[in-house]
Design an enzyme around this catalytic site. Structure first.
Site, mmCIF file in Angstrom:
data_model
loop_
_atom_site.group_PDB
_atom_site.id
_atom_site.type_symbol
_atom_site.label_atom_id
_atom_site.label_comp_id
_atom_site.label_asym_id
_atom_site.label_seq_id
_atom_site.Cartn_x
_atom_site.Cartn_y
_atom_site.Cartn_z
ATOM 1 N N LYS A 297 1.263 24.123 6.329
ATOM 2 C CA LYS A 297 1.202 22.638 6.203
ATOM 3 C C LYS A 297 1.733 21.883 5.180
ATOM 4 O O LYS A 297 2.380 21.039 4.901
ATOM 5 C CB LYS A 297 -0.293 22.131 6.747
ATOM 6 C CG LYS A 297 -0.630 20.716 6.557
ATOM 7 C CD LYS A 297 -2.178 20.703 7.017
ATOM 8 C CE LYS A 297 -2.768 19.410 6.694
ATOM 9 N NZ LYS A 297 -4.269 19.289 6.823
ATOM 10 N N GLY B 119 -6.153 23.084 9.007
ATOM 11 C CA GLY B 119 -5.201 24.374 9.650
ATOM 12 C C GLY B 119 -5.967 25.210 10.763
ATOM 13 O O GLY B 119 -5.129 25.416 11.527
ATOM 14 N N ARG B 120 -7.227 25.217 10.286
ATOM 15 C CA ARG B 120 -8.042 26.140 11.401
ATOM 16 C C ARG B 120 -8.285 25.289 12.728
ATOM 17 O O ARG B 120 -8.656 26.129 13.730
ATOM 18 C CB ARG B 120 -9.144 26.642 10.950
ATOM 19 C CG ARG B 120 -10.242 25.539 10.430
ATOM 20 C CD ARG B 120 -11.350 25.982 9.552
ATOM 21 N NE ARG B 120 -12.113 25.267 8.918
ATOM 22 C CZ ARG B 120 -11.777 24.447 7.845
ATOM 23 N NH1 ARG B 120 -10.798 24.853 7.170
ATOM 24 N NH2 ARG B 120 -12.676 23.544 7.186
ATOM 25 N N HIS C 6 -19.327 50.879 23.728
ATOM 26 C CA HIS C 6 -19.167 52.161 23.415
ATOM 27 C C HIS C 6 -18.836 52.288 21.757
ATOM 28 O O HIS C 6 -18.625 53.444 21.268
ATOM 29 C CB HIS C 6 -17.952 53.078 24.038
ATOM 30 C CG HIS C 6 -18.221 52.922 25.318
ATOM 31 N ND1 HIS C 6 -18.374 54.313 26.002
ATOM 32 C CD2 HIS C 6 -18.036 52.042 26.402
ATOM 33 C CE1 HIS C 6 -18.598 54.014 27.558
ATOM 34 N NE2 HIS C 6 -18.107 52.708 27.544
ATOM 35 N N GLU D 26 1.798 33.383 0.719
ATOM 36 C CA GLU D 26 1.939 34.421 1.702
ATOM 37 C C GLU D 26 3.314 34.006 2.329
ATOM 38 O O GLU D 26 4.307 34.893 2.770
ATOM 39 C CB GLU D 26 1.038 34.578 2.461
ATOM 40 C CG GLU D 26 -0.286 35.612 1.974
ATOM 41 C CD GLU D 26 -1.157 34.603 1.167
ATOM 42 O OE1 GLU D 26 -0.889 33.368 0.830
ATOM 43 O OE2 GLU D 26 -2.281 34.985 0.876
ATOM 44 N N GLU E 137 -15.057 29.245 8.204
ATOM 45 C CA GLU E 137 -14.244 28.493 7.029
ATOM 46 C C GLU E 137 -14.774 27.073 7.006
ATOM 47 O O GLU E 137 -14.859 26.249 6.332
ATOM 48 C CB GLU E 137 -12.742 28.548 7.232
ATOM 49 C CG GLU E 137 -12.265 27.684 5.929
ATOM 50 C CD GLU E 137 -10.861 28.511 6.190
ATOM 51 O OE1 GLU E 137 -10.322 28.745 5.077
ATOM 52 O OE2 GLU E 137 -9.857 28.223 6.970
ATOM 53 N N LYS F 8 -8.118 31.763 -5.665
ATOM 54 C CA LYS F 8 -6.576 31.465 -6.090
ATOM 55 C C LYS F 8 -6.318 31.657 -7.586
ATOM 56 O O LYS F 8 -5.311 31.871 -7.862
ATOM 57 C CB LYS F 8 -6.241 30.050 -5.272
ATOM 58 C CG LYS F 8 -5.981 30.222 -3.855
ATOM 59 C CD LYS F 8 -5.332 29.052 -3.252
ATOM 60 C CE LYS F 8 -5.548 28.683 -1.883
ATOM 61 N NZ LYS F 8 -4.886 27.534 -1.437
#
Lengths: 534, 534
Positions: B210, B267-268, B385, B216, B354, B500
Site C-alpha cells: 500500500k 492492510g489487514r 491429535h 520486505e 493487530e 522498526k
C-alpha cells in the site's frame, strides 16, 4: 519414584515466589548492559542461547538452579534415558511405560543409555538403509521398472507434524528427483488435494500409525489404496508401513515393507524414530537423516549437565517455569526468523501442549499449580506485520522465544542499502527482542511501550540437518524437563479420550448401527446433529 | 463521536459483571437440552451459528443485547461503512482516516453506503477485468507469445496472509493451467524456495504494498527482478503492482500494470480489495472473485441488524467479549474442520491481534479493561491429535470457535464402517464441542474432565468462493465490532513502530552508515549484535 515430588511443596518455589514480587526491570537505565547481555548466554552444540532480555537476575538464576537441583530434573532426564518407567501415575491406572525416544539417536557414543532400545533402533535403521539401497539400485521399482520419486506420508498428530515440519525445514537438502508429501486430516479434501498433484505410478505411500488403528490414517489409507487401484496400480507394490511391532498394520502381505516403532516411543516424540526416518531419509538421503540424529543426540548429551549455564534445554525449561508459574504468563510465542521453520511451531505446539496440558500429578492427585502454557507462533518477519502489535501493546504479556540463523540455506541473497536480506532478517529479530524488553515512554498512550516483555534468542549458524536435529531435541528435552518439574506425566494423553468416545457414538448413529450404544433422541449428540442438519 | 464511550463505564458491563459470578453450568443435568441447542442458533447468508455450548443463558443474552445497544455497535458499523473517520484517537495525534474496506464489495445493492469509494473499487475491478481479458486473448503474453500460467504475489502481512489463505481455501476452483505462489518473508530463503520451483518465463510477479515502501516487499521485489534479468527476461513485461495511488510504486514505467488501493483500506482488511483481487481473480477467475465479494457483502448487510439473533458477527463479537472480559479467558482457538482452511487462522490471528491488541482508548487514555485476546488455531481433526489435550484438561480455559462444512470440496470421499470421511470429520467436530462443554466425572483425576469449556460452531454447506467471502467478512466484522465495544481504534498499528526504529538503527550500523543515528558501543543494540556474533 523418589523424585515424583509436588512442585508447590519444593523449597525453591517459595523462594521464587518471593523473588517474583520484584522481577528484574528491563526498562531501568542500563538494564541491558553489555556485561549482562554477554554474561546471560549459554552455548552448546553450535547453538547460542541469549536470555539477557528475560526478567531474571543473579538471585533468580540461583533460585532456578536450586529448583533444578531440588526437583532432580537432570536425574529424572537420565532415568528416562536409561529406561525408567517415567510414563506413569502412581496409585492410578496409567500407561506404565518406559520413555525412550532418546534411544533412537543414542548411536554415537557407546555404550548407549538403553542398550536394548538402541539395538532395536539400529535394526530399523539398517532395514531402512537396505530399503533405500534397493530403491537406489532398482531392486524396488514400479511395474514399469522405473524409480519412485515421491513419498506420501499418511499419518496424523505425532505421525505427521514432526516429520512434516522437519521435511519443510530441510527442503534444500532434498535428493535430486525426490520429494515428500503428507496427508493427515480425515477431511477427504486433504487427500484429494494431495492426490490431484501426484503421479501415483512413481509414488510410494508410507502409512504411519503406532497403534495401527488410528481412524484418520486408516481411512486415508483406504482412500489412497482405492486411488491406486483406480489408476491400475497394485497397492502392495506402492505401500509401506511404519507401525508398532505386532500391530494390525504389521502385515507383510499388505505392504512392500514395514518398519517398526516401539511402545516406549510416544507419538509426539517420535520424529527421530522410523516415524520421521523413513520419509526424511527417502527425501533427504540416509546420511542427512543420520546427521539429524547426531544433532539431537548431542543435545541429549548436553542435557545431562547439572549446571543451568551448561544446559540450554534445562535453562529454557526453568525460564519458562519462571514466566509461567511465578510471573503468571499463560502462553509462549515461538518465533523462528526462518521461513523454512514455518511449521516448526505447530509441531512444538503439539509436543508441548499434549505433553504438559495436564491436570493430574504423577502422584495421582489434582494439580494445584499452572501446568503447560498455550504455545503458538509464526515465522518472523511475517509476524511483525501480523500479530506483533499485541505482543508490544496488548493486554496480555506473551513471553517470546526467537530462533535465528546467521546464514541462509540457499545462499541466494541480495544487498540493498548496504545490508543483505539475511542481515535484515536478523536485525529485525534482535530489534524485536530489545523493543519488547526496553519499551519506550511517550505521552500519547497509543505510542508508548511499557516494555518488560520477556524473550530469549536462540541463534546458530545455519539450518542444516544437524542443527535441525539439535533444535528438535532441545525443545523435546525442555518440555519433558518442565513436566518433571511440574510433577506431571508428560507422556500420556488421557485428555483426548472423551472426544473420541463422543465421536464414536455420533458415528454409530450416522452409520445406523444397531449394535452401538443407542443414543436417546434427547441426547446432546442427537440434538446437535439435528440442529446442524447433519 | 458520541459513541466513543468507555467500556467500563457502560451500564451493561455492570450487569454482565454480576451475571458472570454464576455463568450457565453446561455440565448440569440436561443443560444441553434439545430446546436449548435448537434455540441458540442464528442463520444468515447460508451460515448457521450454534452457541448452545457457550456459558450463557437468557439473562446473559439480554444483557449482551443491552451492551450492543448501549455501545451503539451497529450504528458505529454503519457509520464506518458510510465513511465516518473511525480510524482516529480523539485528543491525540492519530491517523484520522475513513475505514472503507466494505466499499470494495458494496457492489450488489445500490445505492452504495460510500459512493465514491465504491466507484473507485468499480474502476479497479473494471481495470482488472480488462487486464485478465488481455491475458486471456493473448494481448498480454511473454516475449515468445506464450500465456502466463503463474502469478507470484510479493507482499507481507495484510498484503499476504489474507490472499494466501483465500487462495489455499479455494484451490479446487483454480482455472485450468493457472496457479498462484506467495513470497513474503525478508528471509532470502523464502524467495529462493519459491523461485526454485518456477518457470519464470511464464510467471507474472505481483508486487503488493500500500505504501510502496515496505522493506520486505521492496527487497523481495529486487531479488525477483534480478532473477528475471538473470533468466534473460525483461522485468517490465513480467511485473505488476498493487499499491496506493501516488505511492513510489505507482510507476507505469516499471510495471506492466498497476492497480490501486486507497488510504481508507487497512492492510489487514484489504483481502477484498485489489490486494487480494488481482491474484485471486488471475488464479480462480474473475467470476469467482466476484462471488467472494458477494458473500462478503451479504454478511456486511446482515451486520446491520440490531437484533443479536439476526446478526452473527455481532453475536460472535459479544460472546467473545463475554468470554474475554467477564469470564476472564485471554485466548481464542479458531478450529476449522477443513484442511483447505489451514492458513485461515493465521490470517484471523493477524486481523484480530493487530486490530485489537491495543492499550489506548479512542479518547486518548490508557485502556482499563482487557482488549483483544491471543488468537491461534489449526485445522481439525489434526489438532485433536496435537494440542486438544490442553483444551480438555489444561490449566487454561480456551474458548473455541469451530468451523465446518456439510460437504467436501472435491467430493472424492470414501465410506468406511458406514460413514464417509466428511461425516467422520463433522462427527468429530460436534463431539469436541460437546466434550468441552459436558466434561465427565471420573475418580482418576487424569481421566476426569471438568467441562464448562465454552465453544461455538459455525456450519455451512460447502467451502465455495461465496461462503469463503462470507466467512472472511464475518470475522472482519466481528473484530471491528469488538474494537468499537472496547472503545479502541482497531485500524492503526502504532505498536509495530518501535521495533522498526530499532531495526533501522541496527541496519544502519551493519551497513556502516555514517549518516544514521550513531549507536553507542554500550547500547543494547551493539551489545546484542556483538554477543550474537553478527
Amino acid at each position: 519414584m523418589d523424585f515424583f515430588n509436588n512442585f508447590a511443596e519444593l523449597k525453591a518455589t517459595k523462594k521464587l515466589e518471593q523473588l517474583a514480587r520484584t522481577p528484574y526491570n528491563l526498562t531501568a537505565p542500563n538494564a541491558l548492559s553489555p556485561e549482562r547481555l554477554a554474561a546471560y548466554q549459554v552455548s552448546a552444540c553450535g547453538l547460542d542461547f541469549f536470555y539477557g532480555t528475560q526478567r531474571v537476575d543473579g538471585q533468580v538464576m540461583e533460585a532456578l538452579q536450586g529448583l533444578a537441583d531440588e526437583a532432580q530434573l537432570v536425574a529424572q532426564f537420565k532415568a528416562m534415558k536409561s529406561g525408567a518407567i517415567m510414563n506413569r501415575i502412581i496409585g492410578q491406572d496409567s500407561e506404565e511405560r518406559q520413555v525412550l525416544h532418546t534411544a533412537c539417536r543414542d548411536l554415537f557414543t557407546p555404550p548407549p543409555f538403553a542398550p536394548e532400545a538402541t539395538a532395536e533402533a539400529r535394526t530399523q535403521l539398517a532395514r531402512l538403509q537396505r530399503f533405500l539401497a534397493e530403491l537406489e539400485n532398482g531392486t524396488i521399482c514400479n511395474t514399469k521398472g522405473e524409480p519412485f520419486t515421491t513419498m506420501v506420508q499418511i499419518g496424523i498428530g505425532g505421525s505427521d507434524l514432526g516429520p512434516r515440519a522437519l521435511f519443510q525445514a530441510l527442503q534444500p537438502y532434498c535428493q535430486q528427483g525426490r520429494r515428500a508429501c503428507f496427508i493427515a486430516n480425515v477431511d477427504p479434501d486433504d487427500a484429494a488435494a494431495v492426490l490431484s498433484e501426484l503421479d501415483l505410478s512413481h509414488t510410494l505411500i508410507n502409512v504411519v500409525s503406532k497403534s495401527g488403528t488410528t481412524l484418520e490414517t486408516l481411512t486415508n489409507e483406504e482412500l489412497v489404496r482405492s486411488a491406486l487401484v483406480t489408476a491400475g496400480l497394485d497397492p502392495a507394490r506402492h505401500m509401506i508401513a511404519v507401525t508398532g511391532a505386532g500391530s494390525p498394520m504389521d502385515d507383510p502381505t499388505r505392504y512392500l515393507a514395514a518398519f517398526h516403532m516401539y511402545e516406549y516411543i510416544g507419538g509426539r516424540y517420535s520424529a527421530t524414530s522410523m516415524v520421521g526416518g523413513v520419509t526424511l531419509a527417502f527425501a533427504l538421503g540416509y546420511a542427512n537423516f543420520i546427521e539429524l540424529l547426531r544433532g539431537a543426540n548431542d543435545i541429549d548429551q548436553s542435557t545431562e549437565q547439572l549446571d543451568i549455564n551448561e544446559n540450554i534445554p534445562l535453562l529454557m525449561a526453568l525460564l519458562g517455569i519462571w514466566n509461567r508459574n511465578f510471573l503468571g504468563y499463560n502462553s509462549v510465542a515461538i518465533l523462528p526468523y526462518s521461513q523454512a521453520l514455518l511449521r516448526f511451531p505447530a509441531h512444538l505446539q503439539q509436543c508441548d501442549m499434549e505433553s504438559n496440558g495436564k491436570q493430574s500429578t504423577r502422584l495421582g492427585s489434582s494439580v494445584q499449580w499452572p501446568t503447560g502454557p498455550i504455545v503458538w507462533g509464526e515465522p518472523g518477519t511475517n509476524g511483525q506485520h501480523a500479530f506483533y502489535q499485541l505482543l508490544h501493546q496488548g493486554s496480555e504479556i506473551v513471553p517470546a522465544e526467537f530462533i535465528g540463523f546467521r546464514q541462509s540455506q540457499y545462499q541466494q541473497d541480495i544487498t540493498i542499502n548496504g545490508t543483505t536480506s539475511q542481515q535484515k532478517l536478523l536485525a529485525n529479530m534482535l530489534a524485536q527482542s530489545l523493543a519488547l524488553a526496553l519499551g519506550r515512554a511517550h505521552e500519547n498512550p497509543n505510542r508508548s511501550f511499557a516494555g518488560n516483555r520477556p524473550s530469549s534468542l536462540l541463534i546458530t549458524d545455519r539450518l542444516t540437518p544437524y542443527s535441525m536435529g539439535a533444535l528438535l531435541a532441545l525443545y523435546e528435552n525442555k518440555i519433558v524437563l518442565q513436566g518433571f518439574c511440574w510433577n506431571i506425566n508428560s507422556f500420556d494423553q488421557e485428555g483426548v479420550q472423551l472426544g473420541k468416545v463422543l465421536a464414536n457414538r455420533i458415528l454409530s448413529e450416522l452409520a445406523g448401527e444397531e449394535s452401538g450404544e443407542l443414543l436417546s433422541p434427547d441426547s446432546p449428540e442427537i440434538s446437535l446433529l439435528r440442529a446442524a442438519g447433519l
